[in-house]
Each structure stands twice: as structure tokens, then as C-alpha cells.
Design a protein around this motif. Structure first.
Motif, PDB file in Angstrom:
ATOM      1  N   SER A  25       0.615  -1.130   0.016  1.00 55.86           N
ATOM      2  CA  SER A  25       0.189   0.222  -0.515  1.00 55.86           C
ATOM      3  C   SER A  25       1.472   1.020  -0.370  1.00 55.86           C
ATOM      4  N   PHE A  26       2.226   1.664   0.920  1.00 52.65           N
ATOM      5  CA  PHE A  26       3.047   1.793   0.913  1.00 52.65           C
ATOM      6  C   PHE A  26       3.016   2.494  -0.566  1.00 52.65           C
ATOM      7  N   LYS A  67       1.716   2.345  -3.296  1.00 55.86           N
ATOM      8  CA  LYS A  67       0.777   2.456  -4.155  1.00 55.86           C
ATOM      9  C   LYS A  67       0.392   4.428  -3.871  1.00 55.86           C
ATOM     10  N   ASP A  68       0.309   4.112  -2.402  1.00 57.61           N
ATOM     11  CA  ASP A  68       0.167   5.153  -2.129  1.00 57.61           C
ATOM     12  C   ASP A  68       1.477   6.234  -3.144  1.00 57.61           C
ATOM     13  N   LYS A  69       2.260   6.332  -2.754  1.00 60.03           N
ATOM     14  CA  LYS A  69       2.936   7.423  -3.512  1.00 60.03           C
ATOM     15  C   LYS A  69       3.054   7.073  -5.493  1.00 60.03           C
ATOM     16  N   LEU A  70       2.837   6.160  -5.912  1.00 59.48           N
ATOM     17  CA  LEU A  70       2.648   6.276  -7.063  1.00 59.48           C
ATOM     18  C   LEU A  70       1.150   6.951  -7.022  1.00 59.48           C
ATOM     19  N   ALA A  71       0.314   7.045  -6.380  1.00 63.05           N
ATOM     20  CA  ALA A  71      -0.788   7.607  -6.773  1.00 63.05           C
ATOM     21  C   ALA A  71      -0.427   9.215  -6.601  1.00 63.05           C
ATOM     22  N   ILE A  72       0.122   9.601  -5.579  1.00 61.32           N
ATOM     23  CA  ILE A  72       0.568  10.666  -5.871  1.00 61.32           C
ATOM     24  C   ILE A  72       1.534  11.320  -6.640  1.00 61.32           C
TER      25      ILE A  72
END
Length: 65
Positions: free
Chosen positions: A2-3, A5-10
Motif C-alpha cells: 500500500s505504501f 501504491k500511495d506514492k504512485l498515486a501521488i
């Protein structure tokens, strides 16, 4: 996982916003549940990288001309 995925989304949101293709629904999603500072930091890094790459490109063209 999830870490990352969050960075990729940002990262995706910052790049889309910089080029002006960020949708209103994605914008609202990003700022409804996330904090503001990760977007600011990612945006600053992107702008610095963009300016540095432009400087490199212009200097390389001027030196070869």
C-alpha cells in the motif's frame, strides 16, 4: 504494498496536475482523504527536475551550436 501504491498515486496526480489534465473527480479524491504536504513535496521535486532538465537541454544545444 500500500505504501508504494500511495506514492504512485501521488506521483500520478502531481504529473497530471502539472500538465493540466487532472480531472475534477481525481482532484477531489486526492484532497478529501490525503494530507496536503506529500503533494507539495512531490510537486516541488517535479518542478526542480523539470527546470534542471530544461537547463541541461538548453546548455547542450547552445554548446553544440
Amino acid at each position: 504494498m500500500s505504501f508504494w501504491k500511495d506514492k504512485l498515486a501521488i506521483l500520478q496526480s502531481v504529473i497530471a496536475a502539472m500538465f493540466g489534465v487532472q480531472s475534477q473527480s481525481k482532484y477531489q479524491y486526492d484532497f478529501s482523504g490525503s494530507k496536503f504536504w506529500p503533494f507539495v513535496i512531490a510537486g516541488l521535486f517535479f518542478v526542480l527536475f523539470f527546470v534542471a532538465s530544461l537547463l541541461w537541454f538548453v546548455n547542450s544545444v547552445v554548446l553544440t551550436a
